[in-house]
Design a protein around this motif. Structure first.
Motif, PDB file in Angstrom:
ATOM      1  N   GLU A  97       0.808  -1.214   0.000  1.00 47.53           N
ATOM      2  CA  GLU A  97       0.000   0.000   0.000  1.00 47.53           C
ATOM      3  C   GLU A  97       0.849   1.276   0.000  1.00 47.53           C
ATOM      4  O   GLU A  97       0.379   2.354  -0.370  1.00 47.53           O
ATOM      5  CB  GLU A  97      -0.929   0.038   1.234  1.00 47.53           C
ATOM      6  N   HIS A  98       2.095   1.151   0.396  1.00 51.22           N
ATOM      7  CA  HIS A  98       2.983   2.313   0.479  1.00 51.22           C
ATOM      8  C   HIS A  98       3.548   2.736  -0.879  1.00 51.22           C
ATOM      9  O   HIS A  98       4.110   3.811  -1.017  1.00 51.22           O
ATOM     10  CB  HIS A  98       4.164   1.986   1.411  1.00 51.22           C
ATOM     11  N   LEU A  99       3.426   1.890  -1.883  1.00 51.24           N
ATOM     12  CA  LEU A  99       4.033   2.161  -3.198  1.00 51.24           C
ATOM     13  C   LEU A  99       3.351   3.344  -3.875  1.00 51.24           C
ATOM     14  O   LEU A  99       2.134   3.486  -3.834  1.00 51.24           O
ATOM     15  CB  LEU A  99       3.964   0.917  -4.083  1.00 51.24           C
ATOM     16  N   ARG A 100       4.140   4.190  -4.514  1.00 49.63           N
ATOM     17  CA  ARG A 100       3.616   5.381  -5.202  1.00 49.63           C
ATOM     18  C   ARG A 100       3.823   5.318  -6.715  1.00 49.63           C
ATOM     19  O   ARG A 100       3.152   6.015  -7.461  1.00 49.63           O
ATOM     20  CB  ARG A 100       4.303   6.637  -4.645  1.00 49.63           C
ATOM     21  N   MET A 101       4.728   4.477  -7.161  1.00 46.16           N
ATOM     22  CA  MET A 101       4.987   4.367  -8.601  1.00 46.16           C
ATOM     23  C   MET A 101       4.626   2.986  -9.133  1.00 46.16           C
ATOM     24  O   MET A 101       4.089   2.855 -10.233  1.00 46.16           O
ATOM     25  CB  MET A 101       6.469   4.672  -8.888  1.00 46.16           C
ATOM     26  N   CYS A 102       4.908   1.969  -8.359  1.00 48.77           N
ATOM     27  CA  CYS A 102       4.573   0.611  -8.772  1.00 48.77           C
ATOM     28  C   CYS A 102       3.129   0.279  -8.390  1.00 48.77           C
ATOM     29  O   CYS A 102       2.548   0.918  -7.505  1.00 48.77           O
ATOM     30  CB  CYS A 102       5.510  -0.389  -8.088  1.00 48.77           C
ATOM     31  N   PRO A 103       2.532  -0.713  -9.060  1.00 46.84           N
ATOM     32  CA  PRO A 103       1.173  -1.144  -8.684  1.00 46.84           C
ATOM     33  C   PRO A 103       1.160  -1.633  -7.243  1.00 46.84           C
ATOM     34  O   PRO A 103       2.075  -2.331  -6.803  1.00 46.84           O
ATOM     35  CB  PRO A 103       0.885  -2.292  -9.654  1.00 46.84           C
ATOM     36  N   GLN A 104       0.153  -1.241  -6.501  1.00 48.13           N
ATOM     37  CA  GLN A 104       0.067  -1.666  -5.105  1.00 48.13           C
ATOM     38  C   GLN A 104      -0.340  -3.132  -5.034  1.00 48.13           C
ATOM     39  O   GLN A 104      -1.208  -3.583  -5.767  1.00 48.13           O
ATOM     40  CB  GLN A 104      -0.926  -0.791  -4.346  1.00 48.13           C
ATOM     41  N   LEU A 122       9.249   5.419 -15.992  1.00 51.12           N
ATOM     42  CA  LEU A 122      10.398   4.530 -16.194  1.00 51.12           C
ATOM     43  C   LEU A 122      10.522   3.516 -15.066  1.00 51.12           C
ATOM     44  O   LEU A 122      10.872   2.355 -15.286  1.00 51.12           O
ATOM     45  CB  LEU A 122      11.680   5.351 -16.314  1.00 51.12           C
ATOM     46  N   MET A 123      10.271   3.964 -13.837  1.00 51.09           N
ATOM     47  CA  MET A 123      10.327   3.046 -12.705  1.00 51.09           C
ATOM     48  C   MET A 123       9.312   1.926 -12.896  1.00 51.09           C
ATOM     49  O   MET A 123       9.623   0.731 -12.731  1.00 51.09           O
ATOM     50  CB  MET A 123      10.042   3.805 -11.405  1.00 51.09           C
ATOM     51  N   ARG A 124       8.101   2.295 -13.255  1.00 50.73           N
ATOM     52  CA  ARG A 124       7.049   1.290 -13.459  1.00 50.73           C
ATOM     53  C   ARG A 124       7.438   0.328 -14.587  1.00 50.73           C
ATOM     54  O   ARG A 124       7.199  -0.882 -14.504  1.00 50.73           O
ATOM     55  CB  ARG A 124       5.727   1.979 -13.786  1.00 50.73           C
ATOM     56  N   LEU A 125       8.075   0.866 -15.620  1.00 46.40           N
ATOM     57  CA  LEU A 125       8.462   0.050 -16.770  1.00 46.40           C
ATOM     58  C   LEU A 125       9.617  -0.889 -16.447  1.00 46.40           C
ATOM     59  O   LEU A 125       9.574  -2.082 -16.774  1.00 46.40           O
ATOM     60  CB  LEU A 125       8.873   0.974 -17.927  1.00 46.40           C
ATOM     61  N   CYS A 142       8.362  -6.732  -2.688  1.00 45.31           N
ATOM     62  CA  CYS A 142       9.614  -6.831  -1.933  1.00 45.31           C
ATOM     63  C   CYS A 142      10.285  -5.470  -1.812  1.00 45.31           C
ATOM     64  O   CYS A 142      11.425  -5.379  -1.343  1.00 45.31           O
ATOM     65  CB  CYS A 142      10.570  -7.817  -2.607  1.00 45.31           C
ATOM     66  N   CYS A 143       9.611  -4.392  -2.268  1.00 51.54           N
ATOM     67  CA  CYS A 143      10.209  -3.059  -2.275  1.00 51.54           C
ATOM     68  C   CYS A 143       9.552  -2.153  -1.232  1.00 51.54           C
ATOM     69  O   CYS A 143       8.320  -2.072  -1.150  1.00 51.54           O
ATOM     70  CB  CYS A 143      10.070  -2.409  -3.640  1.00 51.54           C
ATOM     71  N   THR A 144      10.386  -1.456  -0.501  1.00 53.96           N
ATOM     72  CA  THR A 144       9.897  -0.422   0.405  1.00 53.96           C
ATOM     73  C   THR A 144       9.804   0.895  -0.348  1.00 53.96           C
ATOM     74  O   THR A 144      10.218   1.000  -1.505  1.00 53.96           O
ATOM     75  CB  THR A 144      10.868  -0.245   1.576  1.00 53.96           C
ATOM     76  N   SER A 145       9.272   1.926   0.298  1.00 58.78           N
ATOM     77  CA  SER A 145       9.190   3.247  -0.345  1.00 58.78           C
ATOM     78  C   SER A 145      10.573   3.770  -0.697  1.00 58.78           C
ATOM     79  O   SER A 145      10.789   4.343  -1.772  1.00 58.78           O
ATOM     80  CB  SER A 145       8.479   4.241   0.585  1.00 58.78           C
ATOM     81  N   THR A 146      11.534   3.564   0.213  1.00 58.20           N
ATOM     82  CA  THR A 146      12.905   4.020  -0.039  1.00 58.20           C
ATOM     83  C   THR A 146      13.504   3.297  -1.231  1.00 58.20           C
ATOM     84  O   THR A 146      14.164   3.915  -2.091  1.00 58.20           O
ATOM     85  CB  THR A 146      13.786   3.787   1.210  1.00 58.20           C
ATOM     86  N   MET A 147      13.258   1.991  -1.287  1.00 56.98           N
ATOM     87  CA  MET A 147      13.772   1.209  -2.423  1.00 56.98           C
ATOM     88  C   MET A 147      13.143   1.674  -3.732  1.00 56.98           C
ATOM     89  O   MET A 147      13.818   1.769  -4.762  1.00 56.98           O
ATOM     90  CB  MET A 147      13.490  -0.274  -2.200  1.00 56.98           C
ATOM     91  N   GLU A 148      11.848   1.941  -3.682  1.00 57.19           N
ATOM     92  CA  GLU A 148      11.152   2.409  -4.878  1.00 57.19           C
ATOM     93  C   GLU A 148      11.771   3.708  -5.393  1.00 57.19           C
ATOM     94  O   GLU A 148      12.015   3.866  -6.598  1.00 57.19           O
ATOM     95  CB  GLU A 148       9.671   2.612  -4.575  1.00 57.19           C
ATOM     96  N   GLU A 149      12.066   4.628  -4.483  1.00 58.14           N
ATOM     97  CA  GLU A 149      12.663   5.908  -4.881  1.00 58.14           C
ATOM     98  C   GLU A 149      14.066   5.716  -5.444  1.00 58.14           C
ATOM     99  O   GLU A 149      14.443   6.335  -6.453  1.00 58.14           O
ATOM    100  CB  GLU A 149      12.700   6.846  -3.679  1.00 58.14           C
ATOM    101  N   LYS A 150      14.851   4.854  -4.786  1.00 55.69           N
ATOM    102  CA  LYS A 150      16.217   4.618  -5.262  1.00 55.69           C
ATOM    103  C   LYS A 150      16.226   3.955  -6.635  1.00 55.69           C
ATOM    104  O   LYS A 150      17.027   4.302  -7.511  1.00 55.69           O
ATOM    105  CB  LYS A 150      16.976   3.767  -4.252  1.00 55.69           C
ATOM    106  N   LEU A 151      15.338   2.984  -6.814  1.00 53.28           N
ATOM    107  CA  LEU A 151      15.276   2.306  -8.115  1.00 53.28           C
ATOM    108  C   LEU A 151      14.733   3.234  -9.197  1.00 53.28           C
ATOM    109  O   LEU A 151      15.126   3.136 -10.374  1.00 53.28           O
ATOM    110  CB  LEU A 151      14.412   1.046  -8.004  1.00 53.28           C
ATOM    111  N   ALA A 152      13.834   4.143  -8.806  1.00 55.40           N
ATOM    112  CA  ALA A 152      13.332   5.121  -9.776  1.00 55.40           C
ATOM    113  C   ALA A 152      14.464   6.026 -10.236  1.00 55.40           C
ATOM    114  O   ALA A 152      14.613   6.311 -11.443  1.00 55.40           O
ATOM    115  CB  ALA A 152      12.209   5.952  -9.151  1.00 55.40           C
ATOM    116  N   ASP A 153      15.294   6.498  -9.318  1.00 54.31           N
ATOM    117  CA  ASP A 153      16.451   7.320  -9.671  1.00 54.31           C
ATOM    118  C   ASP A 153      17.415   6.534 -10.557  1.00 54.31           C
ATOM    119  O   ASP A 153      17.972   7.067 -11.529  1.00 54.31           O
ATOM    120  CB  ASP A 153      17.184   7.797  -8.415  1.00 54.31           C
TER     121      ASP A 153
END
Length: 493
Positions: free
Chosen positions: A52-59, A245-248, A63-74
């Motif tokens: 539920e915390h994801l902002r770019m990937c489908p909820q 791009l992160m979602r892709l 295995c990704c936290t919000s911090t991981m999502e941001e780092k992988l997006a960058d």
């Protein structure tokens, strides 16, 4: 065995699993992948967590936290920008290679013509030996103009013929008659009105100006094209593109679908959205490339570049010989305009009774060697073919990027569509900013184009116009235009 396997496959597509299932959905693969990208394992889950915390990937289970999502997006942004810059550097290298190739060819033509001066003009005797600097300065000025000097080529050539008339006339006067600087200046001014060299200066001027204006504009077009590629390739991707791009690229990893490649149409929509502004370069880019191909083709149009440059010494010889044969008439007209400085003596230019073989060559009769003709033909062919390969670069970049990351044609039913492993249904958008109004992957304000890219589009348009006008043989001639800044003045409108 099939039923348990199917249930396991579906478990990542439904709501968060229970405790027993969570234990079965290890994040080991994601943890290995994550450290492989240079990140630490601090805060990385051991097993799937609720998304539920994801902002770019489908909820959903992830295995990704919000911090991981941001780092992988960058990371996905940096990697994509790196690929865009890499493609840009490759194209820049191609332009640089074309520039080196043509510049080497043209400067060799120029140098070979200059080296033939002595052979062609030596029959003029003192009129050659005493004026070697005048002839050399002409070639120096032509070289500087080709290199980008702001000198006015029309005035430069007119000045050359005026000084040649002045010196040739002086040689025809008795040595005991002194000619003042003012008198010689008056003589020089008669070059345009008396036409002492016949039509040769006018004909040579038209051909030399056309050759040098087109050659200079062509190399400047190559340089500017490379600069446009460099600047546009460094334009950062938008925040909307970062999320897309992160979602892709990396959301499949967060969902446990690391081995599933993105659907090709899905990737196309993301890249077309991310590179919409860049695609808007396409019309002016193709226009510029087409114009440069036309200019390259003009180099072999009669009189070819080789003919024009190689025949300069022969044309000068012809002109001086013409003046020698008509010196009495010219001298009388000069006296009529400038006054008689004294009794004309018997001294005359040290010209041969009959012209030698080299002097019989004219611009229209001069023919380069078969080797020279073949080299020019190969030069034009190579320039044209390589320019054609670059013609659709800006609309091919999205396809080139997707070819490296998207699933092939056979896998379009089992690819990552941004939500899950399935076919991607939305249609593919067109190229350019205006066509992204309904892009389902990248939200763009089509009323706010990127200003850096708009500036480069304008540069392409200006350069195309200059090349077209160079092709038409037009050039700046007024004093005001000649003083235009080097960034804008290229010797032609």
């Amino acid at each position: 065995m099939r039923v348990p396997a199917l249930l396991c496959a579906l478990s990542c597509l439904v709501a968060a699993p229970g405790p027993a299932d969570a234990a079965e959905r290890s994040c080991a693969d994601l943890r290995q992948f994550y450290t492989g990208k240079g990140f630490t394992l601090a805060g990385v889950p051991q097993t799937e967590i609720s998304g539920e915390h994801l902002r770019m990937c489908p909820q959903g289970p992830t295995c990704c936290t919000s911090t991981m999502e941001e780092k992988l997006a960058d990371l996905s942004t940096r990697e994509t920008e790196g690929l865009i810059r890499e493609a840009g550097r490759s194209l820049q290298a191609s332009f640089n290679a074309l520039h080196r190739s043509f510049d080497t060819y043209f400067t060799e033509l120029h140098g070979r013509s200059e080296r033939s001066l002595q052979e062609v003009l030596s029959p003029l005797g003192p009129l050659y030996s005493q004026n070697t600097r005048l002839y050399g300065d002409l070639y120096t000025d032509l070289r500087q103009y080709y290199r980008g000097s702001a000198l006015n080529l029309d005035e430069t050539l007119s000045e050359f013929w005026s000084r040649l008339l002045e010196r040739t006339f002086k040689s025809s006067i008795s040595t005991d008659v002194s000619l003042s600087e003012d008198y010689l200046e008056c003589v020089a001014k008669q070059q345009e009105t008396l036409r002492p060299f016949g039509d040769i200066p006018r004909d040579m001027k038209a051909k030399v100006i056309r050759a040098f204006v087109t050659a200079r504009s062509f190399v400047q077009g190559l340089v500017l094209s490379g600069e446009v590629v460099r600047k546009v390739s460094q334009v950062p991707l938008s925040s909307e593109c970062v999320r897309a791009l992160m979602r892709l690229v990396y959301c499949p990893h967060c969902r446990g679908l690391a081995s599933v490649k993105p659907c090709s149409n899905y990737c196309s929509n993301v890249m077309k959205g991310c590179l919409a502004n860049q695609a808007d370069l396409d019309p002016e880019w193709q226009n510029l490339i087409d114009t440069m191909i036309q200019v390259a083709a003009s180099f072999s149009t009669e009189p070819s570049l080789d003919v024009v440059l190689s025949s300069i010494p022969a044309r000068i010889y012809e002109a001086v010989h013409y003046l020698h044969e008509n010196m009495d008439t010219v001298r009388a007209k000069v006296y009529q305009t400038c006054g008689a400085p004294g009794e004309p003596g018997t001294g005359s230019p040290n010209l041969p009774e009959q012209r030698g073989k080299s002097s019989s060559l004219t611009a229209s009769e001069y023919k380069p060697s078969p080797t020279a003709e073949l080299r020019l033909e190969m030069q034009v062919s190579d320039l044209s073919s390589k320019l054609r390969e670059m013609r659709q670069y800006w609309i091919q970049v999205p396809m080139a990027l997707c070819s490296k990351m998207a699933a092939g044609g056979a896998g379009q039913d089992k690819c990552w569509n941004g939500m899950t492993k399935a076919r991607y249904l939305p249609e593919v958008m067109g190229d350019g900013l205006a066509n992204q109004i309904n892009n389902p992957e990248v939200e763009l304000d089509i009323t706010k184009p990127d200003m850096t890219i708009r500036q480069q589009i304008m540069q392409l348009k200006i350069t195309s116009n200059r090349l077209k006008n160079a092709l038409d043989g037009m050039m700046w001639t007024s004093r005001t235009q000649a003083k235009t800044s080097a960034a804008q003045e290229v010797g032609c409108v």
